[in-house]
Design a protein around this motif. Structure first.
Motif, PDB file in Angstrom:
ATOM      1  N   GLY A  31       0.825  -1.211   0.000  1.00 53.98           N
ATOM      2  CA  GLY A  31       0.000   0.000   0.000  1.00 53.98           C
ATOM      3  C   GLY A  31       0.857   1.258   0.000  1.00 53.98           C
ATOM      4  N   CYS A  32       1.949   1.232   0.777  1.00 56.55           N
ATOM      5  CA  CYS A  32       2.870   2.376   0.791  1.00 56.55           C
ATOM      6  C   CYS A  32       3.519   2.566  -0.575  1.00 56.55           C
ATOM      7  N   VAL A  33       3.901   1.439  -1.216  1.00 52.01           N
ATOM      8  CA  VAL A  33       4.540   1.511  -2.531  1.00 52.01           C
ATOM      9  C   VAL A  33       3.570   2.080  -3.567  1.00 52.01           C
ATOM     10  N   ILE A  34       2.295   1.665  -3.511  1.00 54.07           N
ATOM     11  CA  ILE A  34       1.297   2.197  -4.453  1.00 54.07           C
ATOM     12  C   ILE A  34       1.166   3.708  -4.284  1.00 54.07           C
ATOM     13  N   CYS A  35       1.087   4.169  -3.035  1.00 54.52           N
ATOM     14  CA  CYS A  35       0.966   5.610  -2.772  1.00 54.52           C
ATOM     15  C   CYS A  35       2.163   6.370  -3.337  1.00 54.52           C
ATOM     16  N   LEU A  36       3.358   5.856  -3.086  1.00 52.55           N
ATOM     17  CA  LEU A  36       4.558   6.548  -3.559  1.00 52.55           C
ATOM     18  C   LEU A  36       4.673   6.502  -5.073  1.00 52.55           C
ATOM     19  N   THR A  37       4.254   5.388  -5.687  1.00 52.95           N
ATOM     20  CA  THR A  37       4.282   5.296  -7.150  1.00 52.95           C
ATOM     21  C   THR A  37       3.361   6.329  -7.779  1.00 52.95           C
ATOM     22  N   LEU A  38       2.154   6.467  -7.228  1.00 49.77           N
ATOM     23  CA  LEU A  38       1.229   7.484  -7.722  1.00 49.77           C
ATOM     24  C   LEU A  38       1.806   8.885  -7.523  1.00 49.77           C
ATOM     25  N   GLY A 336      -6.094  -8.470 -18.756  1.00 45.28           N
ATOM     26  CA  GLY A 336      -4.955  -8.081 -17.936  1.00 45.28           C
ATOM     27  C   GLY A 336      -5.213  -6.790 -17.178  1.00 45.28           C
ATOM     28  N   LEU A 337      -5.788  -5.796 -17.871  1.00 47.01           N
ATOM     29  CA  LEU A 337      -6.136  -4.536 -17.206  1.00 47.01           C
ATOM     30  C   LEU A 337      -7.171  -4.767 -16.113  1.00 47.01           C
ATOM     31  N   PHE A 338      -8.146  -5.609 -16.408  1.00 47.44           N
ATOM     32  CA  PHE A 338      -9.200  -5.939 -15.446  1.00 47.44           C
ATOM     33  C   PHE A 338      -8.572  -6.501 -14.168  1.00 47.44           C
ATOM     34  N   SER A 339      -7.726  -7.508 -14.305  1.00 44.92           N
ATOM     35  CA  SER A 339      -7.119  -8.163 -13.141  1.00 44.92           C
ATOM     36  C   SER A 339      -6.170  -7.227 -12.397  1.00 44.92           C
ATOM     37  N   PHE A 340      -5.348  -6.516 -13.148  1.00 46.44           N
ATOM     38  CA  PHE A 340      -4.356  -5.627 -12.553  1.00 46.44           C
ATOM     39  C   PHE A 340      -5.028  -4.502 -11.768  1.00 46.44           C
ATOM     40  N   HIS A 341      -6.058  -3.893 -12.365  1.00 48.34           N
ATOM     41  CA  HIS A 341      -6.736  -2.781 -11.718  1.00 48.34           C
ATOM     42  C   HIS A 341      -7.475  -3.251 -10.470  1.00 48.34           C
ATOM     43  N   CYS A 342      -8.149  -4.386 -10.556  1.00 46.86           N
ATOM     44  CA  CYS A 342      -8.870  -4.900  -9.386  1.00 46.86           C
ATOM     45  C   CYS A 342      -7.892  -5.225  -8.254  1.00 46.86           C
ATOM     46  N   TYR A 343      -6.776  -5.856  -8.583  1.00 51.05           N
ATOM     47  CA  TYR A 343      -5.778  -6.210  -7.565  1.00 51.05           C
ATOM     48  C   TYR A 343      -5.231  -4.952  -6.885  1.00 51.05           C
ATOM     49  N   LEU A 344      -4.862  -3.946  -7.703  1.00 54.22           N
ATOM     50  CA  LEU A 344      -4.298  -2.731  -7.123  1.00 54.22           C
ATOM     51  C   LEU A 344      -5.341  -1.954  -6.313  1.00 54.22           C
ATOM     52  N   SER A 345      -6.600  -1.972  -6.765  1.00 58.41           N
ATOM     53  CA  SER A 345      -7.643  -1.217  -6.052  1.00 58.41           C
ATOM     54  C   SER A 345      -7.837  -1.753  -4.643  1.00 58.41           C
ATOM     55  N   TRP A 346      -8.059  -3.048  -4.519  1.00 57.94           N
ATOM     56  CA  TRP A 346      -8.230  -3.601  -3.174  1.00 57.94           C
ATOM     57  C   TRP A 346      -6.898  -3.683  -2.438  1.00 57.94           C
ATOM     58  N   GLY A 347      -5.797  -3.822  -3.182  1.00 52.35           N
ATOM     59  CA  GLY A 347      -4.481  -3.768  -2.551  1.00 52.35           C
ATOM     60  C   GLY A 347      -4.186  -2.391  -1.978  1.00 52.35           C
ATOM     61  N   PHE A 348      -4.852  -1.357  -2.512  1.00 52.84           N
ATOM     62  CA  PHE A 348      -4.705   0.006  -1.991  1.00 52.84           C
ATOM     63  C   PHE A 348      -5.557   0.211  -0.751  1.00 52.84           C
ATOM     64  N   ALA A 389       0.653   6.507   6.696  1.00 51.36           N
ATOM     65  CA  ALA A 389       0.170   7.889   6.812  1.00 51.36           C
ATOM     66  C   ALA A 389       1.109   8.856   6.085  1.00 51.36           C
ATOM     67  N   ILE A 390       2.414   8.644   6.218  1.00 52.89           N
ATOM     68  CA  ILE A 390       3.386   9.515   5.547  1.00 52.89           C
ATOM     69  C   ILE A 390       3.277   9.372   4.029  1.00 52.89           C
ATOM     70  N   CYS A 391       3.175   8.138   3.561  1.00 48.55           N
ATOM     71  CA  CYS A 391       3.051   7.899   2.111  1.00 48.55           C
ATOM     72  C   CYS A 391       1.751   8.477   1.570  1.00 48.55           C
ATOM     73  N   THR A 392       0.664   8.367   2.338  1.00 43.15           N
ATOM     74  CA  THR A 392      -0.623   8.915   1.905  1.00 43.15           C
ATOM     75  C   THR A 392      -0.553  10.431   1.802  1.00 43.15           C
ATOM     76  N   LEU A 393       0.064  11.071   2.795  1.00 42.21           N
ATOM     77  CA  LEU A 393       0.209  12.527   2.757  1.00 42.21           C
ATOM     78  C   LEU A 393       1.023  12.951   1.539  1.00 42.21           C
ATOM     79  N   THR A 394       2.087  12.199   1.238  1.00 36.56           N
ATOM     80  CA  THR A 394       2.904  12.501   0.053  1.00 36.56           C
ATOM     81  C   THR A 394       2.078  12.373  -1.216  1.00 36.56           C
TER      82      THR A 394
END
Length: 520
Positions: A31-38, A336-348, A389-394
């Motif tokens: 979840g932290c990695v997803i926040c920082l990637t965005l 692939g987009l379907f699976s990737f997006h669903c995984y990242l959404s709930w992974g977030f 929390a730090i990654c989310t604020l970033t």
């Protein structure tokens, strides 16, 4: 333990301990990695947009007061303007809402110096848009070449695609480029010229596109749509080549439609549901170039009464496009987009639930005075929650910064328009929207996958093997308003009263005077 834990404390303690397992820790770090990637993606997009702002400022310092039209003022010389290619703008319309009139006027009052025609295409004369556009054309008949076309009902594709193809059939025989615009696009005075200039510079470009800058109206639904679009915005802020395509703004070679090059006409006409997904698939299959110039960002005010239910309907339409495809390869990419997006959404979303449990457990144990040995189990959980929390604020700061820069760019590209601002920006709703949108996306995607049908502006489309095979029209039994713009879909009541229309038009004419050519 000094005392037996009550059921609530025991549950929090057990969950907090379970969320410290290797798998749970991985999910929280993810979840932290997803926040920082965005955050990094939005930072790069902000850099590209800000670079364009600096170019415009430099041009103005050098004496080019028309930098919002072009960087080189010599391009506005009459000898250059008379050689510009003919462009046809095709706008498929459906319904009439609070922002449509402003958007249409921004489109037809373009400062493009070459031959330019506008084709407004409606399904029937009963569409509320027909009456409003007819008045608009009458009032601007001496200044612009604009027509309204009645396309009739679609039978083999979506109504939007049908309207687009009818518009292409009716475009001028000398048209070199065709520009498809949604009726919720608010153009800048130099947008058409900028898109055309890029097409002229690089004949290898297959499609030029842009992206909307959503302006939330204050409701949770509008912030959810803003948040849904923001991750995609980094794919359009490349300043050049991109793999993304937005159907609200697409400029293409007119001959590609006249000759059905790469199957663009047949691919859209024969069961096409989504114009942008279909054309993006064709571009990928034939290795054709899609580009997005840095100035192609357009203000998109969302309806002031945009409800949460209308956001849900919009999300359903967006996830449904992944069910349409034109080839086996396209199907595999969509899966692939379907699976990737669903995984990242709930992974977030999952790490925030875990963090809430860690914090609740720590607070509960602190308030009830448990011993140090009993509360140390929550320490590592609090450390993970702090990192999140730090990654989310970033992430939130990066999203805000990109929006701020795009607002500044839009203000510079449309100096005559009322200034946009971020005074309305609600940080709390942004955070809630992040969680709500990512939680609901997989639910919407799975529902679309199993239903294989969708109601779009009062028309229900059924898919079979990725293409539309059945269209149902039940006038009055579906939604009465569109999702984003809140446009009336049925009846003449959608058109505004004449006095209100003319007064709005008069105010606009006071703000802007449209010459036929621009000479320096």
């Amino acid at each position: 333990m000094s005392a037996a834990l009550d059921p609530v404390d025991w549950l929090l303690f057990s969950l907090s301990r379970a969320f410290r397992s290797p798998l749970a820790v991985f999910v929280q770090i993810q979840g932290c990695v997803i926040c920082l990637t965005l955050a990094i993606g939005w930072a790069f997009a902000a850099y590209v947009r800000n670079r364009e702002i600096n170019r415009m400022k430099d041009a103005m310092k050098c004496g080019n007061s028309f930098a919002f039209l072009c960087h080189d003022i010599n391009e506005l010389e009459h000898t250059n303007q008379v050689n510009l290619p003919r462009v046809t703008v095709v706008m498929p319309l459906k319904g009439f809402g609070e922002h449509n009139l402003h958007n249409w006027k921004s489109q037809i009052t373009s400062l493009y110096g070459g031959p330019l025609e506008f084709l407004f295409v409606v399904e029937s004369t009963e569409d509320p848009a027909y009456h409003a556009v007819s008045r608009l054309i009458r009032d601007f008949k001496d200044d612009v070449d604009a027509k309204i076309i009645v396309a009739g009902l679609s039978t083999t594709c979506s109504q939007k695609i049908h309207n687009q193809l009818i518009g292409v059939e009716r475009m001028h025989k000398d048209t070199k480029y065709v520009l498809f615009l949604d009726d919720d696009v608010r153009l800048h005075p130099g947008s058409i010229g900028a898109l055309t200039a890029e097409m002229e510079k690089n004949p290898e470009i297959f499609i030029q596109t842009g992206y909307p800058l959503d302006l939330p109206s204050g409701s949770l639904g509008s912030y959810c749509i803003y948040e849904y679009h923001m991750p995609c915005s980094m794919g359009f802020a490349t300043g050049g080549k991109t793999f993304f395509l937005w159907g609200g703004c697409m400029m293409m070679q007119a001959d590609d439609f006249r000759r059905d090059n790469y199957g663009v006409v047949s691919g859209l006409r024969d069961g096409g549901y989504s114009d942008d997904m279909t054309l993006a698939a064709i571009a990928g299959a034939h290795k054709r170039l899609i580009t997005s110039p840095p100035v192609a960002v357009f203000p998109h005010p969302l309806a002031s009464d945009l409800s949460f239910s209308r956001y849900w309907n919009y999300l359903r339409k967006q996830t449904f496009v992944l069910e349409s495809y034109i080839s086996r390869v396209n199907w595999l990419m969509n899966r692939g987009l379907f699976s990737f997006h669903c995984y990242l959404s709930w992974g977030f979303v999952a790490p925030y639930f875990m963090a809430a449990v860690h914090i609740a457990a720590a607070l509960q144990f602190y308030i009830k005075g448990y011993s140090y040995e009993e509360t140390t189990c929550t320490t590592s959980g609090l450390l993970l929650a702090s990192c999140l929390a730090i990654c989310t604020l970033t992430e939130l700061l990066s999203m805000w910064n990109l929006t701020r820069i795009e607002v500044q760019l839009c203000n510079m590209l449309s100096p005559e328009a009322p200034k946009l601002s971020l005074d309305y920006y609600n940080w709390s709703l942004i955070f809630v929207a992040l969680l709500v949108d990512n939680f609901l996306y997989p639910i919407s995607a799975f529902r679309s996958h199993f239903s294989q049908s969708i109601n779009w502006s009062g028309i229900r489309y059924h898919l079979k093997n990725g293409k539309i095979n059945k269209i149902e029209r039940n006038k009055g039994r579906g939604p009465k308003f569109t999702d984003l713009g809140g446009k009336h879909l049925y009846g003449k009541k959608g058109a505004p009263p004449k006095a209100s229309f003319l007064s709005s038009l008069a105010r606009s004419l006071c703000q802007w005077h449209q010459p036929k050519k621009y000479e320096v």
